[in-house]
Write a protein that holds these residues in place. Structure first.
Motif, PDB file in Angstrom:
ATOM      1  N   MET A 178      54.832 -12.758  -1.206  1.00 42.60           N
ATOM      2  CA  MET A 178      56.003 -13.620  -1.347  1.00 42.60           C
ATOM      3  C   MET A 178      57.243 -12.772  -1.562  1.00 42.60           C
ATOM      4  N   GLY A 179      58.270 -13.024  -0.769  1.00 43.48           N
ATOM      5  CA  GLY A 179      59.543 -12.357  -0.941  1.00 43.48           C
ATOM      6  C   GLY A 179      60.414 -13.077  -1.949  1.00 43.48           C
ATOM      7  N   PHE A 180      61.569 -12.492  -2.213  1.00 44.01           N
ATOM      8  CA  PHE A 180      62.455 -13.039  -3.244  1.00 44.01           C
ATOM      9  C   PHE A 180      62.996 -14.415  -2.861  1.00 44.01           C
ATOM     10  N   ARG A 181      63.342 -14.608  -1.588  1.00 39.60           N
ATOM     11  CA  ARG A 181      63.878 -15.905  -1.171  1.00 39.60           C
ATOM     12  C   ARG A 181      62.822 -16.998  -1.293  1.00 39.60           C
ATOM     13  N   GLU A 182      61.572 -16.679  -0.942  1.00 37.08           N
ATOM     14  CA  GLU A 182      60.511 -17.673  -1.094  1.00 37.08           C
ATOM     15  C   GLU A 182      60.305 -18.027  -2.573  1.00 37.08           C
ATOM     16  N   LEU A 183      60.372 -17.014  -3.419  1.00 36.89           N
ATOM     17  CA  LEU A 183      60.229 -17.255  -4.852  1.00 36.89           C
ATOM     18  C   LEU A 183      61.356 -18.141  -5.365  1.00 36.89           C
ATOM     19  N   LEU A 184      62.580 -17.907  -4.887  1.00 39.30           N
ATOM     20  CA  LEU A 184      63.698 -18.747  -5.303  1.00 39.30           C
ATOM     21  C   LEU A 184      63.457 -20.208  -4.956  1.00 39.30           C
ATOM     22  N   GLY A 185      62.882 -20.444  -3.781  1.00 34.47           N
ATOM     23  CA  GLY A 185      62.593 -21.821  -3.388  1.00 34.47           C
ATOM     24  C   GLY A 185      61.616 -22.489  -4.343  1.00 34.47           C
ATOM     25  N   VAL A 186      60.589 -21.757  -4.761  1.00 34.63           N
ATOM     26  CA  VAL A 186      59.626 -22.304  -5.722  1.00 34.63           C
ATOM     27  C   VAL A 186      60.305 -22.559  -7.062  1.00 34.63           C
ATOM     28  N   CYS A 187      61.132 -21.616  -7.493  1.00 35.31           N
ATOM     29  CA  CYS A 187      61.829 -21.769  -8.773  1.00 35.31           C
ATOM     30  C   CYS A 187      62.751 -22.985  -8.768  1.00 35.31           C
ATOM     31  N   LEU A 188      63.473 -23.202  -7.681  1.00 30.21           N
ATOM     32  CA  LEU A 188      64.365 -24.358  -7.588  1.00 30.21           C
ATOM     33  C   LEU A 188      63.580 -25.668  -7.636  1.00 30.21           C
ATOM     34  N   SER A 189      62.477 -25.713  -6.923  1.00 34.30           N
ATOM     35  CA  SER A 189      61.652 -26.922  -6.914  1.00 34.30           C
ATOM     36  C   SER A 189      61.113 -27.221  -8.308  1.00 34.30           C
ATOM     37  N   GLU A 190      60.610 -26.205  -8.987  1.00 36.98           N
ATOM     38  CA  GLU A 190      60.073 -26.391 -10.325  1.00 36.98           C
ATOM     39  C   GLU A 190      61.167 -26.715 -11.338  1.00 36.98           C
ATOM     40  N   ASN A 191      62.321 -26.109 -11.163  1.00 40.83           N
ATOM     41  CA  ASN A 191      63.449 -26.404 -12.046  1.00 40.83           C
ATOM     42  C   ASN A 191      63.810 -27.886 -11.964  1.00 40.83           C
ATOM     43  N   ASP A 192      63.900 -28.407 -10.754  1.00 37.09           N
ATOM     44  CA  ASP A 192      64.228 -29.821 -10.571  1.00 37.09           C
ATOM     45  C   ASP A 192      63.130 -30.719 -11.155  1.00 37.09           C
ATOM     46  N   ARG A 193      61.873 -30.343 -10.958  1.00 33.73           N
ATOM     47  CA  ARG A 193      60.766 -31.160 -11.442  1.00 33.73           C
ATOM     48  C   ARG A 193      60.738 -31.230 -12.965  1.00 33.73           C
ATOM     49  N   ARG A 194      60.951 -30.108 -13.620  1.00 29.16           N
ATOM     50  CA  ARG A 194      60.847 -30.073 -15.083  1.00 29.16           C
ATOM     51  C   ARG A 194      61.985 -30.830 -15.762  1.00 29.16           C
ATOM     52  N   PHE A 195      63.143 -30.887 -15.133  1.00 30.03           N
ATOM     53  CA  PHE A 195      64.270 -31.608 -15.735  1.00 30.03           C
ATOM     54  C   PHE A 195      64.309 -33.083 -15.343  1.00 30.03           C
ATOM     55  N   ALA A 220      71.051 -19.317  -6.991  1.00 30.76           N
ATOM     56  CA  ALA A 220      69.845 -19.267  -6.161  1.00 30.76           C
ATOM     57  C   ALA A 220      70.081 -19.974  -4.827  1.00 30.76           C
ATOM     58  N   ARG A 221      70.751 -21.127  -4.884  1.00 32.99           N
ATOM     59  CA  ARG A 221      71.017 -21.873  -3.642  1.00 32.99           C
ATOM     60  C   ARG A 221      71.968 -21.100  -2.729  1.00 32.99           C
ATOM     61  N   GLN A 222      72.904 -20.354  -3.307  1.00 36.62           N
ATOM     62  CA  GLN A 222      73.804 -19.560  -2.473  1.00 36.62           C
ATOM     63  C   GLN A 222      73.038 -18.454  -1.754  1.00 36.62           C
ATOM     64  N   VAL A 223      72.101 -17.833  -2.456  1.00 38.81           N
ATOM     65  CA  VAL A 223      71.289 -16.792  -1.824  1.00 38.81           C
ATOM     66  C   VAL A 223      70.479 -17.374  -0.680  1.00 38.81           C
ATOM     67  N   LEU A 224      69.901 -18.555  -0.885  1.00 36.11           N
ATOM     68  CA  LEU A 224      69.101 -19.175   0.171  1.00 36.11           C
ATOM     69  C   LEU A 224      69.976 -19.587   1.352  1.00 36.11           C
ATOM     70  N   ARG A 225      71.191 -20.030   1.094  1.00 40.31           N
ATOM     71  CA  ARG A 225      72.082 -20.427   2.192  1.00 40.31           C
ATOM     72  C   ARG A 225      72.510 -19.205   3.008  1.00 40.31           C
ATOM     73  N   LEU A 226      72.732 -18.092   2.337  1.00 39.12           N
ATOM     74  CA  LEU A 226      73.144 -16.895   3.061  1.00 39.12           C
ATOM     75  C   LEU A 226      72.041 -16.435   4.011  1.00 39.12           C
ATOM     76  N   GLY A 227      70.812 -16.548   3.552  1.00 38.10           N
ATOM     77  CA  GLY A 227      69.663 -16.239   4.427  1.00 38.10           C
ATOM     78  C   GLY A 227      69.536 -14.783   4.785  1.00 38.10           C
ATOM     79  N   GLY A 228      70.258 -13.920   4.113  1.00 39.70           N
ATOM     80  CA  GLY A 228      70.213 -12.523   4.491  1.00 39.70           C
ATOM     81  C   GLY A 228      69.409 -11.641   3.565  1.00 39.70           C
TER      82      GLY A 228
END
Length: 333
Positions: free
Chosen positions: A288-305, A322-330
């Motif tokens: 798993m790369g960093f961007r994939e990990l960010l996606g999991v973290c965002l999903s779990e963050n939303d679920r827990r709150f 995190a969302r800015q990093v995912l939008r940049l896609g680089g």
């Protein structure tokens, strides 16, 4: 409101021993020092995930209703589990090796040790009895987290470096902000890494479930901090607000410097040069790369709150970044 502490007693705490005495003497809600039954812990676990304020109407940051709601949330969602009675599961040799090789234990124990003192020091500086008791409960729970970690490393024979001497913050507000924002960062990534550990099967389900209350407790902590921050900001005059925002900016710069130093320290050890990605690889067999990990973290963050009153403020800075990093896609692994 639970948590019998007096302003005079809090203001005595100016050194580590005095602050620790305040933490240890604090009475948590629902007799949290006593052994709770499994049924009581299970009921508290459900409440800790889904809570709505009894306050009517909007919870305007800075208002008395907002203050009452965030203090009530923290007390009413208290989980009375006790570290001393946790039944740690037996691990197979390969599971034990995975656990002991995680590069987090020294940092985790030391972070909780420092957090309890910083929260207690800030509570000691306040005149608001209700807010005092709430932040002191936060300090008490940080101390409980340290006890959980200490028992885990003892049970599984994890070698730790000697704990450093903890310091009492000279500026209580600075220490509170520094720890609060740091927890927002750490919890965001912990949500994702914990979910990966749960799904991967790399660790026994019993061990993962043992830590579940601690992870959800961190969610409560940063939810309270985000709402305290919004409440505090709204009550400041324009000039005091400007001074406060400059202080917040200074805290973020300080955190960035600390994180760079931490990364360099870890980089000198025989471990992966990316601490966060290495953590993901240590709890999951799937690369798993960093961007994939960010996606999991965002999903779990939303679920827990999701279960908390929608009128409460959520932590936003780290999810936004995190969302800015995912939008940049680089991002490259």
């Amino acid at each position: 409101m639970d948590g019998g502490i007096t302003g005079a007693a809090l203001r005595r705490g100016v050194d580590i021993d005095a602050l620790m005495a305040l933490v240890e003497a604090f009475e948590p809600p629902r007799n949290g020092h006593a052994a709770a039954t499994p049924e009581e812990v299970a009921a508290a676990e459900r409440v800790s995930r889904a809570w709505t304020s009894a306050e009517a109407g909007p919870l305007q940051p800075g208002s008395e209703a907002h203050r009452r709601a965030i203090c009530a949330m923290f007390h009413e969602t208290f989980n009375p589990y006790r570290p001393a009675v946790i039944d740690w599961p037996r691990l197979a040799p390969e599971e034990l090796q995975r656990l002991t090789s995680l590069p987090i234990w020294d940092i985790a124990v030391q972070t909780e040790g420092q957090a309890r003192l910083r929260f207690a020091a800030y509570a000691a500086s306040l005149g608001d009895r209700e807010m005092q008791a709430t932040i002191m409960l936060n300090a008490w729970e940080e101390d409980r987290h340290k006890q959980v970690l200490s028992r885990l490393v003892e049970t599984y024979g994890i070698a730790l470096d000697k704990e450093p001497a903890y310091d009492v913050p000279r500026d209580a507000e600075w220490g509170y902000l520094l720890t609060g924002f740091s927890e927002c960062i750490d919890s965001f990534f912990a949500f994702g890494l914990f979910d990966l550990a749960r799904r991967s099967g790399f660790f026994p389900a019993e061990l993962v479930e043992t830590f579940e209350p601690v992870i959800q407790e961190e969610c409560r902590h940063i939810l309270f901090f985000a709402n305290w921050l919004a409440w505090h900001r709204a009550r400041l005059s324009p000039w005091r607000r400007l001074r406060f925002e400059l202080r917040v900016a200074g805290v973020w710069i300080h955190i960035a410097v600390l994180r760079v130093g931490l990364a360099r320290t870890i980089d000198r050890k025989p471990r992966n040069d990316n601490f966060t990605v290495h953590g993901a690889q240590a709890v999951s067999p799937v690369p798993m790369g960093f961007r994939e990990l960010l996606g999991v973290c965002l999903s779990e963050n939303d679920r827990r709150f999701a279960g908390y009153d929608a009128r409460l403020v959520r932590p936003t800075t780290v999810p936004w970044l995190a969302r800015q990093v995912l939008r940049l896609g680089g991002w490259r692994r």
